[in-house]
Design a protein around this motif. Structure first.
Motif, PDB file in Angstrom:
ATOM      1  N   ASN A 115      -1.262  -3.423  -4.716  1.00 30.78           N
ATOM      2  CA  ASN A 115      -0.947  -2.093  -4.178  1.00 30.78           C
ATOM      3  C   ASN A 115      -0.429  -2.172  -2.741  1.00 30.78           C
ATOM      4  N   LYS A 116       0.400  -3.176  -2.492  1.00 30.66           N
ATOM      5  CA  LYS A 116       1.039  -3.377  -1.184  1.00 30.66           C
ATOM      6  C   LYS A 116       0.037  -3.644  -0.068  1.00 30.66           C
ATOM      7  N   LYS A 117      -1.127  -4.181  -0.444  1.00 40.20           N
ATOM      8  CA  LYS A 117      -2.158  -4.508   0.534  1.00 40.20           C
ATOM      9  C   LYS A 117      -2.584  -5.957   0.356  1.00 40.20           C
ATOM     10  N   ASN A 119      -5.305  -8.709   0.307  1.00 43.51           N
ATOM     11  CA  ASN A 119      -6.739  -8.780   0.030  1.00 43.51           C
ATOM     12  C   ASN A 119      -7.227 -10.215   0.115  1.00 43.51           C
ATOM     13  N   THR A 130      -9.848  -6.033   2.666  1.00 42.83           N
ATOM     14  CA  THR A 130      -8.449  -5.620   2.607  1.00 42.83           C
ATOM     15  C   THR A 130      -7.915  -5.526   4.026  1.00 42.83           C
ATOM     16  N   LYS A 131      -6.762  -6.138   4.250  1.00 43.13           N
ATOM     17  CA  LYS A 131      -6.105  -6.122   5.556  1.00 43.13           C
ATOM     18  C   LYS A 131      -4.847  -5.269   5.430  1.00 43.13           C
ATOM     19  N   GLU A 132      -4.972  -4.007   5.756  1.00 42.56           N
ATOM     20  CA  GLU A 132      -3.860  -3.076   5.575  1.00 42.56           C
ATOM     21  C   GLU A 132      -2.740  -3.282   6.580  1.00 42.56           C
ATOM     22  N   ASP A 133      -3.039  -3.914   7.718  1.00 42.18           N
ATOM     23  CA  ASP A 133      -2.008  -4.106   8.738  1.00 42.18           C
ATOM     24  C   ASP A 133      -1.277  -5.444   8.601  1.00 42.18           C
ATOM     25  N   TYR A 134      -1.602  -6.231   7.584  1.00 40.56           N
ATOM     26  CA  TYR A 134      -0.924  -7.510   7.358  1.00 40.56           C
ATOM     27  C   TYR A 134       0.395  -7.268   6.616  1.00 40.56           C
TER      28      TYR A 134
END
Length: 171
Positions: A115-117, A119, A130-134
């Protein structure tokens, strides 16, 4: 842990044997730009992270990336293994053994992009993060490019067993 034997294909994806490619020369001697050292590339990505610059770099079956938050990771695309090499702009100690005959890495995580994240799953305690800013899109694009260039038969031969399974005999 990844361990590449001297007669296995080189991790750089050249198709040559490991002993005849990247580490086929004395690592104490100065290496030319044409023969990358994984340890040297890790040092470069750590510097990039410390400078808080973003980068995504392919190297054979590896992807190195740094973020503007100062984090940096080494990824391996065949088993989707990961190891953090910088955090918050500080270099981390790297557990890697690189010599003329083998390359051994003590991986700490598995990674996936969903989902474009980005993990991470810890080997130690199976915790997920989950690293959303990567840069998930750039990472997965680079992983796909590397996988498309390396034949499946070659991908299956990159890893050597690190522990022997007990064998049972048939009655």
């Amino acid at each position: 842990m990844i361990k590449i034997g001297r007669n296995d294909p080189c991790f750089c994806g050249s198709g040559k044997k490991f002993k005849k490619c990247c580490l086929g020369v004395d690592t104490s001697a100065q290496t030319s730009p044409a023969t990358p050292s994984l340890t040297a590339e890790i040092a470069k990505i750590q510097e990039t992270a410390c400078a808080r610059k973003a980068a995504v770099l392919p190297l054979g079956v590896f992807v190195l990336f740094a973020t503007t938050s100062g984090d940096a990771w080494l990824l391996e695309v065949t088993d989707m293994d990961a190891m953090q090499v910088a955090q918050g702009g500080e270099k981390l100690a790297v557990q890697i053994e690189e010599n003329q005959e083998t390359l051994e890495i003590n991986w700490t995580h598995k990674f996936e992009v969903k989902n474009k994240k980005f993990n991470l799953i810890s080997y130690k305690d199976k915790s997920r993060e989950t690293k959303e800013d990567y840069p998930a899109h750039s990472i997965i694009s680079t992983v796909k490019k590397i996988r498309s260039r390396i034949p499946a038969e070659l991908l299956n031969t990159i890893h050597l067993a690190t522990t022997e399974e007990p064998q049972t005999q048939a009655d």
